[in-house]
Design a protein around this motif. Structure first.
Motif, PDB file in Angstrom:
ATOM      1  N   PRO A  28       0.824  -1.227   0.000  1.00 40.16           N
ATOM      2  CA  PRO A  28       0.000   0.000   0.000  1.00 40.16           C
ATOM      3  C   PRO A  28       0.850   1.266   0.000  1.00 40.16           C
ATOM      4  CG  PRO A  28      -0.836  -1.598   1.584  1.00 40.16           C
ATOM      5  CD  PRO A  28       0.483  -2.122   1.123  1.00 40.16           C
ATOM      6  N   GLN A  31       1.147   3.334   3.282  1.00 42.61           N
ATOM      7  CA  GLN A  31       1.976   2.649   4.281  1.00 42.61           C
ATOM      8  C   GLN A  31       3.451   2.856   3.948  1.00 42.61           C
ATOM      9  OE1 GLN A  31       1.523  -1.628   4.514  1.00 42.61           O
ATOM     10  NE2 GLN A  31       2.413  -1.716   6.581  1.00 42.61           N
ATOM     11  N   PHE A 190       0.169   6.205   9.721  1.00 39.96           N
ATOM     12  CA  PHE A 190       0.054   4.887  10.360  1.00 39.96           C
ATOM     13  C   PHE A 190      -1.343   4.708  10.960  1.00 39.96           C
ATOM     14  CE2 PHE A 190       4.865   4.652  10.917  1.00 39.96           C
ATOM     15  CZ  PHE A 190       5.004   3.595  10.020  1.00 39.96           C
ATOM     16  N   THR A 193      -3.902   4.220   7.949  1.00 40.46           N
ATOM     17  CA  THR A 193      -3.827   2.907   7.295  1.00 40.46           C
ATOM     18  C   THR A 193      -4.252   1.793   8.251  1.00 40.46           C
ATOM     19  OG1 THR A 193      -1.457   2.753   7.865  1.00 40.46           O
ATOM     20  CG2 THR A 193      -2.025   3.612   5.676  1.00 40.46           C
ATOM     21  N   GLY A 194      -3.966   1.983   9.545  1.00 41.92           N
ATOM     22  CA  GLY A 194      -4.388   0.990  10.528  1.00 41.92           C
ATOM     23  C   GLY A 194      -5.893   0.984  10.715  1.00 41.92           C
ATOM     24  N   THR A 198      -5.884  -0.729   5.521  1.00 41.54           N
ATOM     25  CA  THR A 198      -5.200  -0.685   4.222  1.00 41.54           C
ATOM     26  C   THR A 198      -3.702  -0.939   4.330  1.00 41.54           C
ATOM     27  OG1 THR A 198      -5.098   1.729   4.479  1.00 41.54           O
ATOM     28  CG2 THR A 198      -6.880   0.834   3.123  1.00 41.54           C
ATOM     29  N   SER A 199      -3.258  -1.433   5.474  1.00 34.99           N
ATOM     30  CA  SER A 199      -1.838  -1.762   5.623  1.00 34.99           C
ATOM     31  C   SER A 199      -1.674  -3.275   5.653  1.00 34.99           C
ATOM     32  CB  SER A 199      -1.283  -1.161   6.918  1.00 34.99           C
ATOM     33  OG  SER A 199      -1.979  -1.676   8.042  1.00 34.99           O
TER      34      SER A 199
END
Length: 288
Positions: A28, A31, A190, A193-194, A198-199
């Motif tokens: 991603p 990320q 972070f 995305t968390g 999407t990580s």
């Protein structure tokens, strides 16, 4: 030495577009941007903590937080995401046109523009149209449209970040501020995305992406930035700004050689016209 530093900046900042392109093939994009910014911030902050640089105070934190969002979460994050869907060369050309947004924003603020700013803006826009001539069929693809949207939005946020930096120039070490901006932005990315899922686990990131991140951190965020500051300190502004016109050329040529990205006559002519227009805009802004 200053000219060597400028040559380094002109070439290697152009290569970072390819490193981003290679990295986001396997993970991603946001990320990747978060990891890159966190590692880059760590290098800067460790150095300035070792030097016992004073921490920002009071309202300076507000400025740093806003710049971290404009310059790193949005501009760097979105441009990294954008090259997942478009060529690295095209991303670099779009990234270079942010001075046009500054001119447009200044126009909406009621500021008087010089004749050469307007001429340069028109020429650059014409050059971009020529570049996109060979991509007309790709505009039917949703992914390509999304990549262009992200890349253009990234240049707009960078323009706002540049204007805000000029307005709110901090009274403390600007490079320490840069490290803090990168750290804050990495934590925000972070978190995003968390929260959105999407990580991917760090153990699932392939070696190719880790090598890209390492290149972006060491070459893009540390060594080249040091060379850039050195060039700014020892060369006239009109000379030190040459890198902005060379970076897209490096990205387009290397993208064609390494990734087999398109490099047609129309792209070459359009790129040259765009860069010439940007030169006129920058020259006019410096005189002003």
């Amino acid at each position: 030495m200053p000219m060597l530093a400028l040559l380094w900046v002109s070439f290697f900042w152009g290569t970072t577009w390819l490193a981003s392109k290679e990295g986001v093939k396997h993970m991603p994009a946001l990320q990747l941007a978060a990891i890159r910014q966190f590692l880059g911030a760590s290098v800067y902050l460790l150095y300035f903590l070792y030097k016992k640089t004073p921490w920002p105070k009071g309202r300076q934190w507000k400025t740093i937080a806003i710049l971290s969002i404009l310059n790193f979460v949005l501009s760097n994050g979105l441009s990294t995401w954008g090259v997942k869907y478009i060529s690295s060369g095209l991303g670099a050309i779009i990234g270079a046109v942010f001075p046009l947004w500054i001119v447009i924003i200044s126009l909406f603020r009621g500021e008087k523009l010089s004749r050469w700013s307007i001429v340069g803006m028109v020429i650059s826009f014409g050059g971009v149209c020529l570049v996109f001539y060979d991509y007309l069929a790709d505009f039917l693809k949703p992914d390509f449209q999304f990549g262009i949207f992200l890349s253009v939005l990234a240049t707009l946020t960078w323009a706002f970040g540049s204007l805000y930096t000029k307005k709110k120039a901090a009274s403390f070490n600007p490079y320490f501020s840069l490290g803090l901006q990168m750290l804050i932005s990495s934590l925000l990315l972070f978190a995003y995305t968390g929260a959105t899922g999407t990580s991917i686990p760090l153990t699932e990131i392939p070696a190719a992406s880790w090598w890209s991140i390492a290149y972006l951190v060491v070459i893009g965020s540390v060594l080249t930035f040091i060379a850039f500051i050195y060039a700014l300190q020892h060369l006239p502004a009109e000379v030190s700004s040459v890198y902005a016109y060379v970076n897209p050329i490096v990205a387009v040529v290397l993208g064609a050689l390494i990734f087999g990205e398109p490099l047609t006559m129309m792209i070459g002519i359009g790129g040259a016209v765009t860069i010439f227009g940007l030169y006129l805009v920058n020259r006019s802004m410096r005189k002003k």
